[in-house]
Write a protein that holds these residues in place. Sequence first.
Motif, short mmCIF file in Angstrom:
data_model
loop_
_atom_site.label_atom_id
_atom_site.label_comp_id
_atom_site.label_asym_id
_atom_site.label_seq_id
_atom_site.Cartn_x
_atom_site.Cartn_y
_atom_site.Cartn_z
N GLY A 47 0.82 -1.21 0.00
CA GLY A 47 0.00 0.00 0.00
C GLY A 47 0.85 1.25 0.00
O GLY A 47 0.57 2.21 -0.73
N ILE A 48 1.91 1.24 0.82
CA ILE A 48 2.81 2.40 0.86
C ILE A 48 3.50 2.59 -0.48
O ILE A 48 3.64 3.71 -0.98
N ALA A 49 3.92 1.44 -1.09
CA ALA A 49 4.58 1.52 -2.39
C ALA A 49 3.64 2.08 -3.45
O ALA A 49 4.03 2.93 -4.27
N ASP A 50 2.36 1.61 -3.41
CA ASP A 50 1.38 2.13 -4.36
C ASP A 50 1.14 3.62 -4.13
O ASP A 50 1.05 4.41 -5.09
N THR A 51 1.05 3.99 -2.85
CA THR A 51 0.83 5.40 -2.53
C THR A 51 2.01 6.25 -3.01
O THR A 51 1.82 7.33 -3.58
N MET A 52 3.21 5.74 -2.77
CA MET A 52 4.41 6.47 -3.21
C MET A 52 4.45 6.58 -4.73
O MET A 52 4.79 7.64 -5.29
N GLN A 53 4.08 5.50 -5.42
CA GLN A 53 4.07 5.52 -6.89
C GLN A 53 3.03 6.53 -7.40
O GLN A 53 3.30 7.29 -8.34
N THR A 54 1.85 6.52 -6.74
CA THR A 54 0.81 7.47 -7.12
C THR A 54 1.26 8.91 -6.91
O THR A 54 1.07 9.78 -7.75
N ARG A 55 1.87 9.13 -5.74
CA ARG A 55 2.35 10.48 -5.43
C ARG A 55 3.49 10.89 -6.36
O ARG A 55 3.60 12.07 -6.71
N LEU A 56 4.31 9.90 -6.73
CA LEU A 56 5.38 10.21 -7.68
C LEU A 56 4.80 10.63 -9.03
O LEU A 56 5.27 11.61 -9.64
N GLN A 57 3.75 9.92 -9.47
CA GLN A 57 3.10 10.29 -10.72
C GLN A 57 2.46 11.67 -10.61
O GLN A 57 2.52 12.48 -11.53
N GLN A 58 1.82 11.91 -9.44
CA GLN A 58 1.22 13.23 -9.23
C GLN A 58 2.29 14.32 -9.24
O GLN A 58 2.09 15.40 -9.79
#
Length: 250
Positions: A47-58
């Motif tokens: 979940g943290i990795a997905d959140t980080m990936q999402t935030r990186l994309q953002q």
Amino acid sequence: MKCVKPLLLASAIASSMFVQADELNKVLLSSDKINQSASASQQKIDGIADTMQTRLQQYKTLNKEIDGLAIYNNQLSKQVNNQLTELDNLAKSMDDVAIIERQITPLMLRMIAGLEQFVALDVPFLADERSQRVATLKSMMDRADIASSEKFRRVLEAYQVEVDYGRTIEAYTSLLEVAGKEREVDFLRVGRLDLIYLTRDGKQAGIWNKETKQFQDLPDSNISQINKALRIARKQLAPDMLTLPVQAAE
């Protein structure tokens, strides 16, 4: 008494096996808890990795938007600067227009006076129409609801009409005093060279004399050609060669 020891041994073995099984169950239970905890931790990590990936994309998207906004703002700044320059130029132009407007009104008045004099001295064709055009221009100059640009356009338009008269042929009907009597006649205008009339009965013709400022009679031999010219001017005949009297240039 001989059977006691085997029983005791079997009991001890069973008891030991029970203890081992219990400990094994505890180990297995602890292993399940560890696995469950590891799975929960992995889910948290995922979940943290997905959140980080999402935030990186953002973050990347925001950076692109910021870059685009910077370019857009730079372009807007150039446009604003150009508009400010245009506003300065317009302000100067408005000052120039005010000066030109003060100068153009006297010019138009002189043009109208010149046109009026020209019409009065010219060959007297369409006299009422041309005089009315000049009178309309003079009246227009006193009106405040007409812009100077529109006034100037109409003055130039009147001049253009006068220019066109010099290169066209025209036939029209009007009244003329002939031999002391007012009669309806057909006029033939050939540019500004000739202004010829022919009575409606076709028996009498005359031409405008620029020197005497009067109509003078024409011989009957000209009447057939005048009739032909009138029909050509009215587009009743195709253009053709004509033999008409022309006053010699001075």
